[in-house]
Design an enzyme around this catalytic site. Structure first.
Site, PDB file in Angstrom:
ATOM      1  N   ASN A 144       0.670  -1.332   0.062  1.00  0.00           N
ATOM      2  CA  ASN A 144      -0.405   0.024   0.111  1.00  0.00           C
ATOM      3  C   ASN A 144       0.706   1.293   0.061  1.00  0.00           C
ATOM      4  O   ASN A 144       0.758   2.033   0.920  1.00  0.00           O
ATOM      5  CB  ASN A 144      -1.042   0.000   1.248  1.00  0.00           C
ATOM      6  CG  ASN A 144      -2.022   1.113   1.246  1.00  0.00           C
ATOM      7  OD1 ASN A 144      -1.424   1.978   0.491  1.00  0.00           O
ATOM      8  ND2 ASN A 144      -2.398   1.426   2.170  1.00  0.00           N
ATOM      9  N   LYS A 177       0.187   4.079  -0.240  1.00  0.00           N
ATOM     10  CA  LYS A 177      -0.610   5.374   0.630  1.00  0.00           C
ATOM     11  C   LYS A 177      -0.408   6.547  -0.382  1.00  0.00           C
ATOM     12  O   LYS A 177       0.032   6.801  -1.906  1.00  0.00           O
ATOM     13  CB  LYS A 177      -0.132   5.625   1.646  1.00  0.00           C
ATOM     14  CG  LYS A 177      -0.170   4.611   2.421  1.00  0.00           C
ATOM     15  CD  LYS A 177      -0.192   4.142   3.940  1.00  0.00           C
ATOM     16  CE  LYS A 177      -0.349   3.212   4.755  1.00  0.00           C
ATOM     17  NZ  LYS A 177      -0.027   3.023   6.510  1.00  0.00           N
ATOM     18  N   HIS A 211      -9.470   0.825   4.825  1.00  0.00           N
ATOM     19  CA  HIS A 211      -7.878   1.176   5.581  1.00  0.00           C
ATOM     20  C   HIS A 211      -8.315   2.739   7.116  1.00  0.00           C
ATOM     21  O   HIS A 211      -9.186   3.117   6.633  1.00  0.00           O
ATOM     22  CB  HIS A 211      -7.420   2.229   4.326  1.00  0.00           C
ATOM     23  CG  HIS A 211      -6.589   1.516   5.549  1.00  0.00           C
ATOM     24  ND1 HIS A 211      -5.744   2.367   5.891  1.00  0.00           N
ATOM     25  CD2 HIS A 211      -4.886   0.710   5.049  1.00  0.00           C
ATOM     26  CE1 HIS A 211      -4.050   2.423   6.509  1.00  0.00           C
ATOM     27  NE2 HIS A 211      -3.921   1.251   4.945  1.00  0.00           N
ATOM     28  N   GLU A 233      -7.020   4.909   7.684  1.00  0.00           N
ATOM     29  CA  GLU A 233      -6.653   6.009   7.587  1.00  0.00           C
ATOM     30  C   GLU A 233      -8.182   6.731   6.782  1.00  0.00           C
ATOM     31  O   GLU A 233      -7.642   8.098   6.964  1.00  0.00           O
ATOM     32  CB  GLU A 233      -5.494   6.274   6.517  1.00  0.00           C
ATOM     33  CG  GLU A 233      -4.130   6.092   7.617  1.00  0.00           C
ATOM     34  CD  GLU A 233      -2.699   5.604   6.435  1.00  0.00           C
ATOM     35  OE1 GLU A 233      -2.829   5.646   5.415  1.00  0.00           O
ATOM     36  OE2 GLU A 233      -1.711   4.607   7.283  1.00  0.00           O
ATOM     37  N   GLU A 257      -4.826  -4.412  10.562  1.00  0.00           N
ATOM     38  CA  GLU A 257      -4.162  -3.681  10.737  1.00  0.00           C
ATOM     39  C   GLU A 257      -4.302  -3.037  12.167  1.00  0.00           C
ATOM     40  O   GLU A 257      -5.081  -2.268  12.406  1.00  0.00           O
ATOM     41  CB  GLU A 257      -4.306  -2.463  10.162  1.00  0.00           C
ATOM     42  CG  GLU A 257      -3.689  -4.074   8.626  1.00  0.00           C
ATOM     43  CD  GLU A 257      -3.292  -2.243   7.066  1.00  0.00           C
ATOM     44  OE1 GLU A 257      -2.066  -2.528   7.378  1.00  0.00           O
ATOM     45  OE2 GLU A 257      -4.211  -1.812   6.879  1.00  0.00           O
ATOM     46  N   GLY A 294       2.653   2.474  10.656  1.00  0.00           N
ATOM     47  CA  GLY A 294       3.443   3.963  10.565  1.00  0.00           C
ATOM     48  C   GLY A 294       4.467   4.121  11.908  1.00  0.00           C
ATOM     49  O   GLY A 294       4.565   5.377  11.695  1.00  0.00           O
ATOM     50  N   SER A 296       3.264  -1.973  10.090  1.00  0.00           N
ATOM     51  CA  SER A 296       5.501  -1.557  10.931  1.00  0.00           C
ATOM     52  C   SER A 296       5.999  -3.333  10.149  1.00  0.00           C
ATOM     53  O   SER A 296       6.373  -3.840  10.781  1.00  0.00           O
ATOM     54  CB  SER A 296       5.564  -1.684  11.970  1.00  0.00           C
ATOM     55  OG  SER A 296       4.889  -0.579  12.518  1.00  0.00           O
ATOM     56  N   GLY A 298       5.270   1.307   4.537  1.00  0.00           N
ATOM     57  CA  GLY A 298       6.235   2.018   4.378  1.00  0.00           C
ATOM     58  C   GLY A 298       7.278   1.386   3.963  1.00  0.00           C
ATOM     59  O   GLY A 298       8.246   1.418   2.971  1.00  0.00           O
TER      60      GLY A 298
END
Ligand code: 13P
Length: 257
Positions: free
Chosen positions: A13, A15, A100, A102, A172, A178, A218, A240
């Site tokens: 992902n 992002k 998600h 976010e 998640e 993150g 992570s 990330g």
């Protein structure tokens, strides 16, 4: 090594990251690595919408799926800023992230809208990745399994799932996204096992055993193998570490080791 017969699923992902040039380079590196071995996990990348067409020719194919980070539940119409599944299909997208954190927490996206998106994605025989997970407060009050069950039920109760291979659940934990903090493999396994039990009660045993439940938060080369060695952890959704081809392909390799 995953102990089940489920084919692992690894998603990158991206992002809201990458320039056009970086997206092209990353896609080419990941596609090359994904094509190297015929047998392995299903691998998908989820770039920003605006680079879908840019990287489509590089990515598209059986070894690497092209994905979208979100979609509209509506077919078309006056929905400024939204992107429909028809449009995504025309861009070569075959998998979509739904719910998600976010968007769920960051943008307060309601449960009903998440459910409508997942229904629309599966209705088109695309692969839907439903993201769920608890916040730090919820974890600290022991509500992890309750929250996961609520999010699963609100998206899946009453939903027709014809092909369980096209529904992926991404667990998640919000506090791990993150932050560099990862759930321990034991804690993640416990949450995944509880999720599978809920899937049994909603969709029946055969579907529940076939659905991939992947971990996100992570995940990196250093912890991927241990997490994916757990019996109910069938892959990962990587943020990330998916932006570095070397790290992402190391995680893909860990899934097929
Ligand atoms: P990180 O891997 O950066 O923690 O992000 C996880 C994630 O949100 C994937 O969707």
């Amino acid at each position: 090594m995953p102990t089940s017969t489920r084919t692992p699923f690894i998603g990158g992902n991206w992002k809201m990251n990458t320039t056009r040039g970086q997206a092209l380079e990353l896609a080419a590196d990941v596609a090359r690595a994904a094509a190297e071995k015929a047998v392995g996990p299903q691998v998908a990348v989820y770039p920003p919408y605006v680079w879908l067409e840019t990287i489509r020719a590089t990515v598209g194919g059986v070894s690497l799926m092209l994905g979208a980070q979100d979609c509209s539940p509506e077919a078309n119409g006056a929905f400024t800023g939204d992107v429909s599944l028809d449009m995504l299909t025309e861009c070569g997208v075959s998998t979509v992230l739904v719910g998600h954190s976010e968007r769920r927490h960051g943008l307060r996206e309601p449960e009903e809208r998440i459910a409508a998106k997942l229904k629309a994605v599966l209705g088109r025989s695309m692969t839907g990745v439903l993201c769920i997970g608890e916040t730090l407060d919820e974890r600290e009050t022991g509500a992890t399994d309750t929250v996961n069950e609520m999010q699963l039920r609100s998206a899946l109760d009453g939903l027709k799932v014809r092909d369980p291979g096209k529904l992926v659940i991404a667990y998640e934990p919000v506090w791990a996204i993150g932050t560099g903090k990862t759930a321990s493999s034991d804690d993640a396994q416990a949450a995944h096992a509880a999720i599978r039990t809920v899937l049994v009660s909603i969709l029946g045993d055969a579907h529940a055993q076939a659905i991939r439940i992947i971990y996100g938060g992570s995940m990196k080369p250093a912890n991927a193998a241990e997490l994916m060695a757990q019996p109910d952890i069938d892959g990962g959704l990587i943020g990330g570490a998916s932006l570095k081809a070397e790290d992402f392909t190391a995680i893909v390799d860990a899934a097929r080791a």
